[in-house]
Design an enzyme around this catalytic site. Structure first.
Site, PDB file in Angstrom:
ATOM      1  N   THR A 120      36.912  -1.934  52.889  1.00  0.00           N
ATOM      2  CA  THR A 120      36.648  -2.240  51.478  1.00  0.00           C
ATOM      3  C   THR A 120      36.574  -0.934  50.689  1.00  0.00           C
ATOM      4  OG1 THR A 120      35.386  -4.130  52.246  1.00  0.00           O
ATOM      5  CG2 THR A 120      35.074  -3.481  49.949  1.00  0.00           C
ATOM      6  N   ARG A 153      37.759 -10.577  55.319  1.00  0.00           N
ATOM      7  CA  ARG A 153      36.884 -11.456  54.536  1.00  0.00           C
ATOM      8  C   ARG A 153      35.993 -12.291  55.443  1.00  0.00           C
ATOM      9  NH1 ARG A 153      41.233 -14.615  51.233  1.00  0.00           N
ATOM     10  NH2 ARG A 153      40.091 -14.479  49.298  1.00  0.00           N
ATOM     11  N   LYS A 205      38.933  -8.366  46.853  1.00  0.00           N
ATOM     12  CA  LYS A 205      37.863  -8.219  47.845  1.00  0.00           C
ATOM     13  C   LYS A 205      36.524  -7.917  47.171  1.00  0.00           C
ATOM     14  CE  LYS A 205      35.384  -7.355  51.327  1.00  0.00           C
ATOM     15  NZ  LYS A 205      35.047  -8.223  52.419  1.00  0.00           N
ATOM     16  N   GLY A 256      21.044  -8.168  51.663  1.00  0.00           N
ATOM     17  CA  GLY A 256      21.255  -7.106  52.650  1.00  0.00           C
ATOM     18  C   GLY A 256      22.660  -7.148  53.209  1.00  0.00           C
ATOM     19  N   CYS A 259      27.931  -5.158  53.083  1.00  0.00           N
ATOM     20  CA  CYS A 259      29.027  -5.445  52.154  1.00  0.00           C
ATOM     21  C   CYS A 259      28.531  -5.787  50.756  1.00  0.00           C
ATOM     22  CB  CYS A 259      29.837  -6.622  52.682  1.00  0.00           C
ATOM     23  SG  CYS A 259      30.435  -6.298  54.329  1.00  0.00           S
TER      24      CYS A 259
HETATM   25  N1  SAJ Z   1      21.839 -14.257  50.642  1.00  0.00           N
HETATM   26  C1  SAJ Z   1      20.905 -14.778  49.769  1.00  0.00           C
HETATM   27  N2  SAJ Z   1      21.132 -16.022  49.261  1.00  0.00           N
HETATM   28  C2  SAJ Z   1      22.235 -16.752  49.583  1.00  0.00           C
HETATM   29  C3  SAJ Z   1      23.196 -16.204  50.461  1.00  0.00           C
HETATM   30  C4  SAJ Z   1      22.969 -14.955  50.975  1.00  0.00           C
HETATM   31  O1  SAJ Z   1      19.886 -14.148  49.469  1.00  0.00           O
HETATM   32  O2  SAJ Z   1      22.356 -17.865  49.096  1.00  0.00           O
HETATM   33  C5  SAJ Z   1      21.633 -12.912  51.220  1.00  0.00           C
HETATM   34  C6  SAJ Z   1      21.613 -12.928  52.751  1.00  0.00           C
HETATM   35  O3  SAJ Z   1      20.348 -13.248  53.226  1.00  0.00           O
HETATM   36  C7  SAJ Z   1      22.027 -11.513  53.076  1.00  0.00           C
HETATM   37  C8  SAJ Z   1      23.000 -11.181  51.951  1.00  0.00           C
HETATM   38  O4  SAJ Z   1      22.752 -12.110  50.918  1.00  0.00           O
HETATM   39  O5  SAJ Z   1      20.926 -10.623  53.014  1.00  0.00           O
HETATM   40  C9  SAJ Z   1      24.458 -11.228  52.346  1.00  0.00           C
HETATM   41  O6  SAJ Z   1      24.695 -12.322  53.196  1.00  0.00           O
HETATM   42  P1  SAJ Z   1      25.980 -13.270  53.072  1.00  0.00           P
HETATM   43  O7  SAJ Z   1      25.843 -14.292  54.117  1.00  0.00           O
HETATM   44  O8  SAJ Z   1      26.116 -13.741  51.681  1.00  0.00           O
HETATM   45  O9  SAJ Z   1      27.203 -12.289  53.308  1.00  0.00           O
HETATM   46  P2  SAJ Z   1      27.607 -11.193  54.424  1.00  0.00           P
HETATM   47  O10 SAJ Z   1      27.236  -9.839  53.899  1.00  0.00           O
HETATM   48  O11 SAJ Z   1      27.111 -11.548  55.755  1.00  0.00           O
HETATM   49  O12 SAJ Z   1      29.208 -11.356  54.366  1.00  0.00           O
HETATM   50  C10 SAJ Z   1      29.880 -11.239  53.118  1.00  0.00           C
HETATM   51  C11 SAJ Z   1      30.861 -12.421  52.963  1.00  0.00           C
HETATM   52  N3  SAJ Z   1      31.362 -12.495  51.601  1.00  0.00           N
HETATM   53  C12 SAJ Z   1      31.431 -13.661  50.923  1.00  0.00           C
HETATM   54  O13 SAJ Z   1      31.026 -14.714  51.351  1.00  0.00           O
HETATM   55  C13 SAJ Z   1      32.048 -13.596  49.560  1.00  0.00           C
HETATM   56  C14 SAJ Z   1      32.011 -12.257  53.955  1.00  0.00           C
HETATM   57  O14 SAJ Z   1      32.977 -13.271  53.748  1.00  0.00           O
HETATM   58  C15 SAJ Z   1      32.653 -10.884  53.768  1.00  0.00           C
HETATM   59  O15 SAJ Z   1      33.734 -10.687  54.653  1.00  0.00           O
HETATM   60  C16 SAJ Z   1      31.597  -9.854  54.061  1.00  0.00           C
HETATM   61  O16 SAJ Z   1      30.561 -10.001  53.092  1.00  0.00           O
HETATM   62  C17 SAJ Z   1      32.237  -8.483  53.989  1.00  0.00           C
HETATM   63  O17 SAJ Z   1      32.486  -7.891  55.060  1.00  0.00           O
HETATM   64  O18 SAJ Z   1      32.572  -8.049  52.885  1.00  0.00           O
END
Ligand code: SAJ
Length: 423
Positions: A120, A153, A205, A256, A259
């Site tokens: 990214t 992704r 992205k 957290g 990404c």
């Molecule tokens: N979180 C919240 N509320 C929610 C969803 C998530 O507070 O409703 C928090 C989670 O607890 C965590 C953070 O957000 O701390 C990120 O978690 P996540 O599950 O949203 O995402 P990642 O970082 O595990 O993965 C994301 C994904 N992006 C999207 O869904 C748009 C994944 O598809 C990407 O490939 C990844 O980032 C990346 O590598 O960029």
């Protein structure tokens, strides 16, 4: 031309599954990695990352003799760069790993090679950073050396499934580059593959993850409003999401991972006026202070023993990168709280991890920061045992993931983020 040999730079969360996937789909893959321990583990058929299905995939790739790991690249048809792009202390992208991977490929590049960047990056990195380095090969870009940007992704916890099933965006620096990259990915991708230019693919992205960050910031804002007007934000969001065009994400202790808290800054780096993006980052980062304020209010001045349940950045993963737990613990320690940490999935963390009993002994409040199944499934007898060890039976659920009725039955005073005053 048939592309057979692939060098993958970086055998981390994306590079290792990608290299293994390509190896099990008939390519001869060399994974290039700077960490000697990782090289050795992978060559012995073991993944160094916890991810469902990954170990099996790596084993299959090594057994097929199509995957090897090494510290040096070799001549190949395709070079895929999957190295980290962290934020520096000024919230700017650190592209040093991308640059050094590209530079290390230069001596091995020959006519008709394809270089793919998956990391990214800020918009225009392919054009303005990668291509100038690749020009050092002496090959003409776009006619002798082909270049594409293809973002990963996949979501941690479902990497192997999503690598196959998700749609894929391929941004070529020209059509031939995009078509060549498509030829590689279509060997294992079952989703649709969309072709575009490299800068658009870089931006796509970033806006995907930024959309999620802004949406979570909105949910966190709603949580704080709900606390003030004494309603339960979780019920409200659930009801709002019954609307066919509304999909509000969940509040929590902050965002957290490696990404979502990083990628929005790559847009701001290019266009500092992006105010909504900056504000969303601020709101999400501010959730740690908000949780601290709830704790202060719950415990008053005298009591200071806190137990953290879950230091992974989200539920059911062992990954603590960018975890809000780290920042909350730092804050609690600077305010002289005594903090003990329990996470059944995490093995290594900046602070000492305790077993369950030691983590709750003499505690005055448990704070749930990661929605691990283990916490959701706790039984009444287990919770009662926990309660007996504690000095005061308080629990703050920052993920709204517990079975609150059971905790109340065991005598706990239950507080929920976004519903803090109702117990
Ligand atoms: N979180 C919240 N509320 C929610 C969803 C998530 O507070 O409703 C928090 C989670 O607890 C965590 C953070 O957000 O701390 C990120 O978690 P996540 O599950 O949203 O995402 P990642 O970082 O595990 O993965 C994301 C994904 N992006 C999207 O869904 C748009 C994944 O598809 C990407 O490939 C990844 O980032 C990346 O590598 O960029």
């Amino acid at each position: 031309m048939k592309m057979k040999k692939i060098c993958v730079f970086g055998l981390g969360y994306v590079g290792l599954p990608t290299a293994s996937m390509l190896a099990t789909h008939g390519f001869e893959v060399l994974g290039v990695e700077i960490d000697e321990n990782i090289i050795e583990r992978i060559n012995n058929g073991n993944a160094h990352i916890e991810e469902p299905g990954l170990n099996t995939l790596v084993k299959a790739a090594i057994l097929s003799n199509n995957l090897k790991a090494s510290s040096k690249p070799i001549q190949a048809d395709v070079f895929i760069i999957c190295v980290p792009t962290p934020l520096d202390s000024e919230k700017k992208s650190d592209l040093s790993y991308v640059k050094s991977a590209a530079k290390s490929a230069i001596p091995y590049l020959i006519k008709d090679n394809l270089v793919i960047l998956e990391s990214t990056v800020p918009p225009k990195t392919t054009e303005e950073v990668l291509i100038p380095i690749l020009k050092e090969s002496g090959l003409e870009i776009g006619t002798e050396l082909f270049v594409a940007y293809c973002p990963e992704r996949v979501i941690p916890g479902r990497v192997i499934v999503e690598m196959v099933e998700n749609d894929r965006i391929i941004g070529g620096i020209n059509e031939k580059s995009a078509l060549m990259a498509k030829e590689i990915y279509q060997t294992f991708v079952e989703g649709n593959i969309f072709l575009t230019d490299a800068t658009t693919a870089e931006f796509v992205k970033l806006i995907e993850n930024t959309y999620r960050d802004v949406n979570i910031a909105l949910a966190n804002e709603f949580a704080k409003v709900a606390e003030k007007i004494h309603i339960n934000v979780w019920n409200a969001i659930e009801l709002a999401n019954r609307h066919p065009r509304v999909n509000i994400l969940k509040p929590g202790p902050g965002v957290g991972g490696h990404c979502i808290p990083v990628d929005p800054w790559f847009i701001v780096e290019k266009v500092p006026q992006a105010d909504l993006i900056k504000l969303s980052r601020k709101i999400n980062e501010g959730m740690v202070q908000h949780i601290f304020d709830i704790l202060k209010e719950t415990l008053g001045k005298e009591k200071r023993n806190i137990t953290i349940f879950g230091v992974a950045y989200k539920g059911n993963v062992d990954d603590t990168r960018g975890s809000p737990a780290k920042r909350l613990i730092d804050l609690l320690l600077t305010k002289n709280y005594d903090v003990r940490v329990y996470d059944p999935l995490v093995r290594k963390f900046r602070y000492e991890l305790k077993n369950l009993a030691d983590s709750v002994k003499d505690s005055e409040c448990i704070v749930v920061l990661a929605d691990h199944d283990e916490f959701k499934k706790m039984r009444l007898d287990e919770i009662s045992e926990i309660g007996k060890l504690m000095r005061k039976k308080n629990i703050l659920d920052a993920r709204n993931c517990l079975n609150h009725e059971i905790w109340k039955l065991a005598g706990f005073d239950v507080r929920i983020l976004g519903n803090a005053r109702m117990h």
